[in-house]
Design a protein around this motif. Structure first.
Motif, PDB file in Angstrom:
ATOM      1  N   ALA A  10       0.820  -1.212   0.000  1.00  0.00           N
ATOM      2  CA  ALA A  10       0.000   0.000   0.000  1.00  0.00           C
ATOM      3  C   ALA A  10       0.853   1.260   0.000  1.00  0.00           C
ATOM      4  N   ARG A  11       2.061   1.165   0.523  1.00  0.00           N
ATOM      5  CA  ARG A  11       2.925   2.339   0.628  1.00  0.00           C
ATOM      6  C   ARG A  11       3.937   2.424  -0.504  1.00  0.00           C
ATOM      7  N   GLY A  12       3.694   1.665  -1.563  1.00  0.00           N
ATOM      8  CA  GLY A  12       4.526   1.802  -2.748  1.00  0.00           C
ATOM      9  C   GLY A  12       5.502   0.683  -2.984  1.00  0.00           C
ATOM     10  N   GLY A  13       5.598  -0.274  -2.051  1.00  0.00           N
ATOM     11  CA  GLY A  13       6.464  -1.421  -2.269  1.00  0.00           C
ATOM     12  C   GLY A  13       5.905  -2.319  -3.367  1.00  0.00           C
ATOM     13  N   ARG A  14       6.765  -3.108  -3.974  1.00  0.00           N
ATOM     14  CA  ARG A  14       6.333  -3.971  -5.070  1.00  0.00           C
ATOM     15  C   ARG A  14       6.695  -5.412  -4.756  1.00  0.00           C
ATOM     16  N   ALA A  15       5.728  -6.301  -4.816  1.00  0.00           N
ATOM     17  CA  ALA A  15       5.968  -7.720  -4.582  1.00  0.00           C
ATOM     18  C   ALA A  15       6.385  -8.368  -5.898  1.00  0.00           C
TER      19      ALA A  15
END
Length: 496
Positions: free
Chosen positions: A334-339
């Motif tokens: 949600a805070r901009g991290g990418r899985a």
């Protein structure tokens, strides 16, 4: 009675332990009341004189028998670990081997480390000889964790026993069967006295042990619980050794062997389903090699299997931890991290599939809080100096890892942690010659190695007069002339 898979419950005065994967019953054990804990400590105190009186040789004989039993019955214990905690059998075998190594080292080296020895005198007290001896505390209370239910408690128990103490052990309520097995096998080789006992129950049993007049407490668990243990022991000034939480980082420099780094990172982050206080939860990778490193990590982690039997990764042992893992992953995305592997959909109770997250903000929960699951954040940094700064930004300071060639050792020295592995991960836990422990919110005190033996013994200094004092200082019979000579001696010895 209805039980939830993997959640310990108390039924009719018994602690009921079940597999987190299958719900299979692992065992039922009587819950200790405070008076039961007190009685166990009383029995341990009565046995302490006998155990200490055996001397190093007598204890070594008995501990060697137990070590041999642990080795010969390793498959049995590994299967029990698997059934009770969900840990893959192969992981349990590696854990138990490390535990046996520590029992063996402590047993073989106790006399060398703790035996009485002469200490050189200094000129100011040349008329006295000096020697140092180490005496056992008496009764040591050990409060153990569930994630490594053999290795971690035996890192305290084996060293405490070798140092001459008796032990009362409160295993985690998530692994009581393993704790009972350890105590029962020890009683087979040392049937004479209750040298090593177990008390079962939930958190209040651990609290009772802290209040039961033991002579020292060794605790492994979360930082929050470590603070409560310390507060309880402070009431009676009972000394403690605390191994608490961690949020360990790996630093990958530009000249690192990326294949080796990726292999070690996947192991360090995902072994035991990430349920390791010294697990790699953060990786800081120098920009020049970041993308290549990520590709190698994702490829290796993506091959791992998840399941009950024969899988690389087992279930999350403590069901309520699943919601912590879910929150960390969801918040990071949600805070901009990418899985780039896994993600929120990887949470499939009782399992969590490997999840690799990129570009997670440094103030996100997945960076700042202990996740204790099979997740890893990888963040890009300009250089190793920035990596060190980020690694040291948290209050934790347990372990860490550095991969590189030219500057790796220098970088390792700058990491604020009790232990660092260079071009490997987690290896310090199996190195029986080295101390294990952290700083800051990761606790204090040490187990393993010579420091671990000394942790469970009181140092005692002894001096013995061997002649008259050439410059009598410690007497009211000294003369003004003698005081003047003391002043002159101070100037000669220390004034330059």
């Amino acid at each position: 009675m209805t039980t939830v898979t993997g959640v310990p419950t108390v039924d009719d005065g018994e602690l009921v332990s079940t597999s987190p994967a299958t719900g299979e019953l692992a065992g039922r054990f009587p819950v200790a009341e405070p008076e039961d804990v007190d009685r166990a400590v009383d029995r341990a105190r009565a046995a302490a004189d006998w155990w200490a009186g055996l001397g190093f040789a007598g204890r070594r004989t008995r501990l060697s028998r137990w070590r041999a039993m642990l080795a010969n019955r390793l498959p049995e214990l590994a299967d029990l670990c698997h059934r009770e905690t969900g840990k893959p059998v192969a992981e349990a075998v590696v854990e138990i081997l490390a535990a046996i190594e520590h029992v063996d080292w402590a047993n073989r080296n106790a006399k060398r480390v703790l035996g009485p020895r002469r200490v050189r005198s200094r000129l100011v007290l040349v008329e006295h000889s000096a020697h140092l001896e180490y005496q056992p505390y008496g009764v040591v209370g050990v409060i153990g964790p569930w994630n490594y239910p053999v290795l971690t408690p035996l890192g305290s128990i084996g060293y405490a026993l070798a140092a001459g103490n008796t032990v009362v052990f409160k295993p985690s309520e998530y692994s009581p069967a393993v704790g009972q097995w350890l105590v029962d096998t020890f009683a087979e080789v040392v049937p004479e006295q209750p040298v090593f006992q177990v008390v079962h129950g939930l958190g209040e049993v651990g609290a009772a042990l802290c209040h039961a007049r033991v002579d020292k407490v060794a605790f492994t668990g979360s930082t929050g619980t470590a603070k409560r243990v310390m507060a309880a022991c402070a009431e009676s000034l009972t000394p403690v050794v605390l191994e608490a939480g961690g949020k360990d980082a790996m630093i990958v420099d530009a000249d690192a062997d990326l294949d080796a780094a990726a292999e070690a990172c996947v192991w360090g982050a995902l072994t035991n389903a990430g349920q390791s206080c010294i697990g790699i939860e953060r990786a800081y990778v120098v920009d020049a090699v970041h993308d290549a490193f990520v590709d190698k990590v994702v490829e290796r982690a993506g091959r791992l299997t998840v399941g009950v039997d024969g899988a690389d990764i087992g279930p999350i042992t403590m069901p309520r931890q699943i919601e912590v893992i879910r929150r960390h992953i969801t918040d990071a995305v949600a805070r901009g991290g990418r899985a780039v592997l896994g993600g929120p959909e990887a949470v499939q109770p009782p399992y969590v599939r490997p999840t690799i997250l990129l570009g997670v903000p440094e103030d996100a929960d997945a960076i700042r809080e202990e996740t204790f699951g099979p997740t890893l954040t990888i963040n890009r940094v300009a250089d190793a100096d920035e990596a060190v700064s980020r690694a040291n930004a948290l209050p934790y300071g347990l372990g860490g890892s550095v991969f590189g060639r030219r500057r790796a050792t220098e970088i390792a020295a700058r990491i604020r942690a009790g232990m660092v592995a260079v071009n490997s991960t987690l290896t310090f836990v199996g190195m029986s010659t080295l101390p294990f422990g952290g700083v800051g919110d990761s606790g204090f005190g040490r187990i393993h190695g010579p420091d671990g033996l000394r942790e469970f013994a009181r140092s005692k200094a002894v001096t013995r007069r061997r002649g008259p004092s050439p410059l009598p200082a410690m007497t009211f019979e000294r003369t003004p002339a003698q005081v003047e000579r003391i002043v002159k001696m101070a100037r000669i010895l220390y004034g330059r």
